[in-house]
Design an enzyme around this catalytic site. Sequence first.
Site, PDB file in Angstrom:
ATOM      1  N   GLU A  52       1.099  -1.432  -0.034  1.00 23.24           N
ATOM      2  CA  GLU A  52       0.119  -0.139  -0.045  1.00 23.24           C
ATOM      3  C   GLU A  52       0.700   1.072  -0.387  1.00 23.24           C
ATOM      4  OE1 GLU A  52      -2.943   0.262  -0.781  1.00 23.24           O
ATOM      5  OE2 GLU A  52      -3.666   2.478   0.075  1.00 23.24           O
ATOM      6  N   SER A  99      34.497  18.714  19.743  1.00 17.43           N
ATOM      7  CA  SER A  99      34.108  17.151  20.189  1.00 17.43           C
ATOM      8  C   SER A  99      34.380  16.880  21.717  1.00 17.43           C
ATOM      9  CB  SER A  99      36.058  16.752  19.646  1.00 17.43           C
ATOM     10  OG  SER A  99      36.977  17.930  20.391  1.00 17.43           O
ATOM     11  N   GLU A 135      23.642   8.416  28.483  1.00 16.11           N
ATOM     12  CA  GLU A 135      22.982   8.415  26.456  1.00 16.11           C
ATOM     13  C   GLU A 135      24.243   7.555  26.515  1.00 16.11           C
ATOM     14  OE1 GLU A 135      22.914  12.076  23.808  1.00 16.11           O
ATOM     15  OE2 GLU A 135      22.554  13.088  25.158  1.00 16.11           O
ATOM     16  N   LYS A 137      26.833   6.039  23.514  1.00 15.07           N
ATOM     17  CA  LYS A 137      27.758   7.131  22.971  1.00 15.07           C
ATOM     18  C   LYS A 137      27.790   6.076  21.500  1.00 15.07           C
ATOM     19  CE  LYS A 137      32.161   9.140  22.391  1.00 15.07           C
ATOM     20  NZ  LYS A 137      33.134   8.613  20.654  1.00 15.07           N
ATOM     21  N   LYS A 325      26.155  13.985  29.810  1.00 11.64           N
ATOM     22  CA  LYS A 325      25.922  15.648  29.729  1.00 11.64           C
ATOM     23  C   LYS A 325      25.085  16.832  31.162  1.00 11.64           C
ATOM     24  CE  LYS A 325      25.526  14.416  24.760  1.00 11.64           C
ATOM     25  NZ  LYS A 325      24.237  14.264  24.216  1.00 11.64           N
ATOM     26  N   LYS A 349      34.989   5.597  27.972  1.00 15.89           N
ATOM     27  CA  LYS A 349      34.258   4.866  27.415  1.00 15.89           C
ATOM     28  C   LYS A 349      33.936   3.395  28.415  1.00 15.89           C
ATOM     29  CE  LYS A 349      36.114   7.184  23.057  1.00 15.89           C
ATOM     30  NZ  LYS A 349      36.942   6.081  21.468  1.00 15.89           N
ATOM     31  N   CYS A 446      50.097 -35.985  12.262  1.00 17.86           N
ATOM     32  CA  CYS A 446      50.874 -37.795  12.400  1.00 17.86           C
ATOM     33  C   CYS A 446      50.660 -37.808  10.714  1.00 17.86           C
ATOM     34  CB  CYS A 446      49.277 -38.455  13.042  1.00 17.86           C
ATOM     35  SG  CYS A 446      47.576 -38.264  11.561  1.00 17.86           S
ATOM     36  N   CYS A 467      46.578 -40.548  14.981  1.00 21.88           N
ATOM     37  CA  CYS A 467      47.065 -39.466  15.464  1.00 21.88           C
ATOM     38  C   CYS A 467      46.800 -39.235  16.923  1.00 21.88           C
ATOM     39  CB  CYS A 467      45.587 -38.266  14.464  1.00 21.88           C
ATOM     40  SG  CYS A 467      46.631 -37.091  14.857  1.00 21.88           S
TER      41      CYS A 467
HETATM   42  S1  IVH Z   1      27.507  14.925  22.336  1.00 22.77           S
HETATM   43  C1  IVH Z   1      29.494  18.745  22.617  1.00 22.77           C
HETATM   44  N1  IVH Z   1      25.738  12.440  22.151  1.00 22.77           N
HETATM   45  O1  IVH Z   1      31.029  10.926  20.069  1.00 22.77           O
HETATM   46  C2  IVH Z   1      29.215  17.096  23.038  1.00 22.77           C
HETATM   47  N2  IVH Z   1      28.487  12.505  20.859  1.00 22.77           N
HETATM   48  O2  IVH Z   1      31.251  13.594  20.612  1.00 22.77           O
HETATM   49  C3  IVH Z   1      29.122  17.062  21.100  1.00 22.77           C
HETATM   50  N3  IVH Z   1      29.113  10.660  19.785  1.00 22.77           N
HETATM   51  O3  IVH Z   1      32.021  11.726  17.077  1.00 22.77           O
HETATM   52  C4  IVH Z   1      28.620  15.108  20.907  1.00 22.77           C
HETATM   53  N4  IVH Z   1      26.616   9.385  20.727  1.00 22.77           N
HETATM   54  O4  IVH Z   1      29.306  11.685  16.742  1.00 22.77           O
HETATM   55  C5  IVH Z   1      27.269  13.200  22.408  1.00 22.77           C
HETATM   56  N5  IVH Z   1      24.866  10.514  22.825  1.00 22.77           N
HETATM   57  C6  IVH Z   1      26.145  11.249  22.409  1.00 22.77           C
HETATM   58  C7  IVH Z   1      26.641  10.681  20.822  1.00 22.77           C
HETATM   59  C8  IVH Z   1      28.067  11.336  21.172  1.00 22.77           C
HETATM   60  C9  IVH Z   1      28.029   9.582  19.296  1.00 22.77           C
HETATM   61  C10 IVH Z   1      29.944  10.702  18.593  1.00 22.77           C
HETATM   62  C11 IVH Z   1      30.292  12.046  17.894  1.00 22.77           C
HETATM   63  C12 IVH Z   1      31.278  12.086  18.109  1.00 22.77           C
HETATM   64  C13 IVH Z   1      31.870  12.245  19.082  1.00 22.77           C
HETATM   65  C14 IVH Z   1      32.150  12.392  20.591  1.00 22.77           C
END
Ligand code: IVH
Length: 706
Positions: A52, A99, A135, A137, A325, A349, A446, A467
């Site tokens: 659809e 970053s 959150e 990553k 954050k 990490k 063997c 063997c």
């Molecule tokens: S926040 C100022 N939240 O991690 C803060 N980054 O940032 C900006 N990444 O390559 C980033 N998951 O693409 C944020 N939940 C998340 C994320 C995230 C993955 C990556 C982002 C960047 C690296 C550093």
Amino acid sequence: MSTLDLFGSPEPGQAENNANPAQARMLALRDLLHHHAHQYYVLDAPEIPDAEYDRLFQELQAIEVLHPEWLTPDSPTQRVGGRILDHFAPARHAVPMLSIRTETDTEASGAQSFDARVRKELGLGETDVVAYTAELKFDGLAINLRYEAGVLVQAATRGDGEVGEDVTQNIRTIGQIPLRLSPTTSHPVPEVLEVRGEVYMRRDDFEALNERQRSRIAAGEKGEKTFVNPRNAAAGAVRQLDPAIAAQRPLSFFAYGLGEVSPQAAEQLHISTHMAWLQAFKVWGFPVSEHAAVVHGATELIAYHQRIGAARDSLPFDIDGVVYKVNSLALQQQLGFVTREPRWAVAHKYPAQEQLTTVLDIDVQVGRTGKLTPVAKLAPVFVGGVTVTNATLHNEDEARRKDVRVGDTVIVRRAGDVIPEVVGVLADKRVASTAIFTMPATCPVCGSVAVREEGEADHRCSGGLFCSAQRKQAILHFAHRRAVEVEGLGEKLVDQLVDGGVINTLPDLYRLGLTALANLERMADKSAQNILLALEASKATTLPRFVFGLGIRHVGEATAKELARHFGTLDAIMAASVDELLLVQDVGPVVAQSIHTFFAQAHNREVVEQLRACGVHWDESTPGQAGPKPLAGKTFVITGTLPTLSRDEAKDMLEAAGAKVAGSVSKKTSYVLAGTEAGSKLDKAQELGVPVIDEAQMLHMLEVVP
Ligand code: IVH
């Protein structure tokens, strides 16, 4: 200016206002298709069948072909890719894409040092508790999506943070990314809105993509390759100059942050926290991870890090950590930035699950049934929490498919408890003159001929018990904890015994004397005594353990139990025809044939007789394990540490009650029996809604007699 003007966006109802019926229909179709794409891609809750959807899509395409002047970039038809580019145009970010500081420290200190820094900067005390959004990553690549008047006008990569690449065409092909935002009364869409997030590839989509790539390569298509991991595949797709190819790559998206936004938008929307922005993104149609959570203080950050760490392997996509954050936007502003990093966010990490290393050699190992397995010997590398020095290449085809060669730089992956794997070779790091791997024509142990039977992936040593590698494995298997169990008889000892010619066959084990044992290198009298005691104790066994211990190909523990239950005595099993064996539950033609062939061979019957003559015995008086089977038809998965029982004990008890015990959780699992430190299996159970019980509840179930 009214609020609505400021947050003006295409109104969903505009179709009715239009005079031209074709144009009205076109607008209505776009609304419908936007709605259904959101249901399908983001909410995973389609309301109409695919056919659809396709019909509506084609109807819209037909109108747009007749009226190209009505075409707009937010039309759902624009998802299927435009013209091929020769390069990507630069895209300057209105707000730099920063970053983020990374903590790779241990669980506690990473979160604690971040929380301590934040409190110090804000002038807060030891007892003040800061609220954070925690959150995932995501392991993909960052994208900035720019919407003007609610319509996607540009998608750009991060680049150097100031200037990225304009990848709008490719990003439009991602079904989860809205081309147009749906405003609601509570959430009108700001005139300018930049949403940032991660484009990634789900693991199952990645596997399927590689499978397709492999068949393309097999079909001789030029320029095709497989991808080493989902992140590389996603990055490759986004940076594809041909959007038609990008459109075929299964990409997904999660929104996690804000770029430029109309001034005052936060106030207008009554947004004062990061979490509230995430909620607004969701309302407007973006996928937002359900794992995002507001947590308080370092303790809860640590708990979040641990919880997600345990669930990591059962997520459908890769993550490399979590992100914390500061939740309050006012506090974020107060904290500001150091050089190019915000003081209010940090990435925490997990140990990497992939690392680079070099292949020192490729060994061929011989298994119990003679299977020859190529194993890459690696320069030691710390990956997934352990030091890895070996990775199986499974068989010749796999080794060739990956084309792993001695001297190569390879990516090694170890996720969870899964055995380490070579996922790919860095082709450009290959030194010249390396040779493609070939399976040896003879057994490396063997010297017997190695054969690969038709339709089989494995090569096997044809030497059988001639063997020594197979002999050693056969002895180890017989002595295994779940077979007849000879405590203390491990790999090193078996190597010594077989290599020194002290024992050759299974029954020789029971002919071992104290002198022969004590004469072995590094063997104390006491240890020799213990081995003899363990051998003596092993003589009293059970029929299923004995049958399993014989190491008949395809006969695992469960089959051995079924055979014992069905036939009651070893003599009956040995005398059974293939047809009779086929009557046993879960025994198919291959297994039946294997059992029959095993017992048809004189030397195997001889081994059995000698073992019995040496005193190995079991009780055959109660064939069929009579007794109630209250848990027949139920499947259990056991995880974690139980308070009083070992996992093996629990397994035996459940099986005795008729239940099956499986290794992984699926929809078919009846119960997950969980102890402390249960990991991903518990998460999976919760995800699938499988009931989770503890040891006490299990014991209670066992008492219930139908
Ligand atoms: S926040 C100022 N939240 O991690 C803060 N980054 O940032 C900006 N990444 O390559 C980033 N998951 O693409 C944020 N939940 C998340 C994320 C995230 C993955 C990556 C982002 C960047 C690296 C550093």
